[in-house]
Design an enzyme around this catalytic site. Structure first.
Site, PDB file in Angstrom:
ATOM      1  N   LYS A 115      88.757  35.852  40.647  1.00 20.52           N
ATOM      2  CA  LYS A 115      87.294  35.659  40.652  1.00 20.52           C
ATOM      3  C   LYS A 115      86.553  37.002  40.627  1.00 20.52           C
ATOM      4  CE  LYS A 115      87.040  31.132  41.031  1.00 20.52           C
ATOM      5  NZ  LYS A 115      86.488  29.862  41.286  1.00 20.52           N
ATOM      6  N   LYS A 197      95.230  27.426  33.568  1.00 21.12           N
ATOM      7  CA  LYS A 197      94.920  26.106  34.140  1.00 21.12           C
ATOM      8  C   LYS A 197      93.573  25.588  33.638  1.00 21.12           C
ATOM      9  CE  LYS A 197      92.313  26.653  38.355  1.00 21.12           C
ATOM     10  NZ  LYS A 197      91.890  26.050  39.577  1.00 21.12           N
ATOM     11  N   LYS A 200      87.075  24.111  35.826  1.00 15.49           N
ATOM     12  CA  LYS A 200      85.739  23.592  35.571  1.00 15.49           C
ATOM     13  C   LYS A 200      84.742  24.685  35.229  1.00 15.49           C
ATOM     14  CE  LYS A 200      85.256  22.035  40.349  1.00 15.49           C
ATOM     15  NZ  LYS A 200      85.021  23.150  41.256  1.00 15.49           N
TER      16      LYS A 200
HETATM   17  P1  ATP Z   1      86.683  26.764  39.336  1.00 10.46           P
HETATM   18  O1  ATP Z   1      87.020  26.770  37.882  1.00 10.46           O
HETATM   19  O2  ATP Z   1      85.218  26.680  39.607  1.00 10.46           O
HETATM   20  O3  ATP Z   1      87.402  27.778  40.135  1.00 10.46           O
HETATM   21  P2  ATP Z   1      88.488  24.597  39.720  1.00 10.46           P
HETATM   22  O4  ATP Z   1      88.404  23.731  38.527  1.00 10.46           O
HETATM   23  O5  ATP Z   1      89.668  25.466  39.885  1.00 10.46           O
HETATM   24  O6  ATP Z   1      87.148  25.387  39.896  1.00 10.46           O
HETATM   25  P3  ATP Z   1      88.371  23.858  42.513  1.00 10.46           P
HETATM   26  O7  ATP Z   1      87.094  23.402  43.119  1.00 10.46           O
HETATM   27  O8  ATP Z   1      88.798  25.258  42.805  1.00 10.46           O
HETATM   28  O9  ATP Z   1      88.347  23.631  40.960  1.00 10.46           O
HETATM   29  O10 ATP Z   1      89.528  22.875  42.907  1.00 10.46           O
HETATM   30  C1  ATP Z   1      89.387  21.587  43.418  1.00 10.46           C
HETATM   31  C2  ATP Z   1      90.765  20.959  43.554  1.00 10.46           C
HETATM   32  O11 ATP Z   1      91.280  20.641  42.263  1.00 10.46           O
HETATM   33  C3  ATP Z   1      91.808  21.836  44.224  1.00 10.46           C
HETATM   34  O12 ATP Z   1      92.652  21.056  45.055  1.00 10.46           O
HETATM   35  C4  ATP Z   1      92.587  22.394  43.070  1.00 10.46           C
HETATM   36  O13 ATP Z   1      93.902  22.736  43.434  1.00 10.46           O
HETATM   37  C5  ATP Z   1      92.563  21.234  42.097  1.00 10.46           C
HETATM   38  N1  ATP Z   1      92.652  21.685  40.721  1.00 10.46           N
HETATM   39  C6  ATP Z   1      91.766  22.463  40.049  1.00 10.46           C
HETATM   40  N2  ATP Z   1      92.141  22.652  38.795  1.00 10.46           N
HETATM   41  C7  ATP Z   1      93.332  22.007  38.644  1.00 10.46           C
HETATM   42  C8  ATP Z   1      94.238  21.839  37.548  1.00 10.46           C
HETATM   43  N3  ATP Z   1      93.997  22.379  36.378  1.00 10.46           N
HETATM   44  N4  ATP Z   1      95.347  21.095  37.748  1.00 10.46           N
HETATM   45  C9  ATP Z   1      95.591  20.532  38.941  1.00 10.46           C
HETATM   46  N5  ATP Z   1      94.773  20.646  40.012  1.00 10.46           N
HETATM   47  C10 ATP Z   1      93.652  21.371  39.874  1.00 10.46           C
END
Ligand code: ATP
Ligand code: LTN
Length: 335
Positions: A115, A197, A200
């Protein structure tokens, strides 16, 4: 809360719209586990502040996240579904735990490194101490199990380390929590770069399936998904990461095994396969979307749930906070 059930805690940041990765890696597992445990699910809005937010959109995103939790199947009349920022004990315990966390530990956090690179103009102290606030979230509720995607496991390890350090000095204040990763869907990859990965905050709209995408959009995005030049539908993460990611997604929504999926598409092309994955995902999301849209309009119900659950969460959180404050020697308030 019943005496015999174990406690489960999890949450997501209220940032941007949720992706299929969030659903398959986290939310869907929570729904599957929510009868077995006494559950707390937070809208992690304090964590979202580590990245600059537009206040109006942020407020709306938090409400949307709450509605999505409920629409996906987390019943707020059984589970405690609440806003992190409405329970001040989170920030209070986080401060105490900050004083039991070493900079050396925080320097090793990969999410902080990622980040900081992404937001190099805003490497704030909150981003740095993010895992300590997460530790406070979990430890306040005497949590047994924390279901998260793979990327969050390092934060869970540091939570355990902080709790053990505190307990070693002051006795048994915190329960030591275990992480829980679902059998499938732990890491859904980007549709445009299957070595990254699905996230969002990805700027490429075709890289992510959003939980609110309609059927046509979902199918279109799957059709555009990056695969490879040989047209075999085989699970091989090393050499065929794109196809393997699609197989993983299909497996999560169809409950079929990898072997069954490979057999089903033997001799067929990527076009057929991508269409099948897209349709299966759209079918899984359709009832959630319908309920989500209904709930967003039912302001009275949602607000009643938020209020009741905020109070319930505060009751449990304050018990642990008071204990921790007393142990470190902070004087109790005279009432
Ligand atoms: P950002 O992109 O804003 O960092 P993010 O998509 O990684 O967000 P988080 O809010 O950090 O989302 O994660 C919420 C939950 O979803 C966490 O438990 C995280 O492990 C899970 N998660 C996020 N992205 C994935 C993915 N691609 N596959 C599986 N689990 C995920
Ligand atoms: N960091 C988590 C969100 C989160 C969380 C928590 C998850 C904040 N506090 C406590 C589980 C338990 C993420 O998903 N990015």
């Amino acid at each position: 809360m019943s005496e015999e059930k174990k406690i489960l805690y999890s949450g997501m940041q209220a940032t941007n719209a949720l992706t299929l990765g969030n659903y398959l890696g986290a939310l869907k597992n929570w729904v599957n586990l929510n009868e077995e445990y006494d559950c707390f699910f937070g809208v992690m809005d304090l964590h979202s502040l580590t990245v600059r937010q537009n206040p109006t959109e942020f407020r709306q995103n938090a409400r949307k996240l709450y509605a999505l939790y409920v629409a996906a199947g987390l019943n707020p009349e059984v589970n405690c579904v609440y806003y992190q920022s409405h329970v001040p004990a989170h920030a209070q315990l986080a401060w105490i735990l900050d004083c039991f966390t070493y900079m050396g530990e925080l320097n090793r956090m990969t999410q902080f490194k990622d980040k900081s690179q992404k937001h190099s103009d805003n490497i704030n102290a909150g981003l740095y101490t993010y895992p300590v606030l997460m530790a406070a979230d979990i430890l306040l509720y005497q949590t047994d199990v924390v279901p998260v995607g793979k990327d969050q496991m390092q934060h869970l390890e540091i939570t355990r380390d902080i709790a053990e350090r505190f307990n070693n000095i002051y006795g048994n204040v915190f329960k030591i929590p275990e992480g829980y990763i679902g059998k499938s869907g732990a890491k859904i990859m980007s549709l445009q770069d299957p070595t990254k990965k699905m996230s969002k905050s990805d700027e490429n709209v075709n890289a992510t399936i959003l939980l609110v995408d309609d059927k046509d959009t979902i199918i279109r995005k799957f059709k555009k998904a990056v695969t490879d030049s040989d047209a075999n539908i085989k699970y091989d993460v090393e050499n065929k990461p794109g196809v393997s990611n699609l197989i993983d997604i299909y497996r999560c929504v169809s409950k079929k095994s990898i072997e069954d999926i490979e057999k089903e598409f033997e001799g067929k092309g990527y076009g057929d396969f991508k269409l099948a994955v897209g349709e299966a995902v759209a079918n899984e999301l359709a009832p959630i979307q319908e309920e989500y849209n209904r709930l967003l309009k039912d302001k009275v119900y949602i607000e009643k749930c938020i209020k009741e659950n905020d109070e319930k969460a505060a009751y449990f959180a304050n018990k642990t906070l008071r204990k921790a404050m007393k142990k470190v020697g902070l004087t109790e308030m005279i009432r």
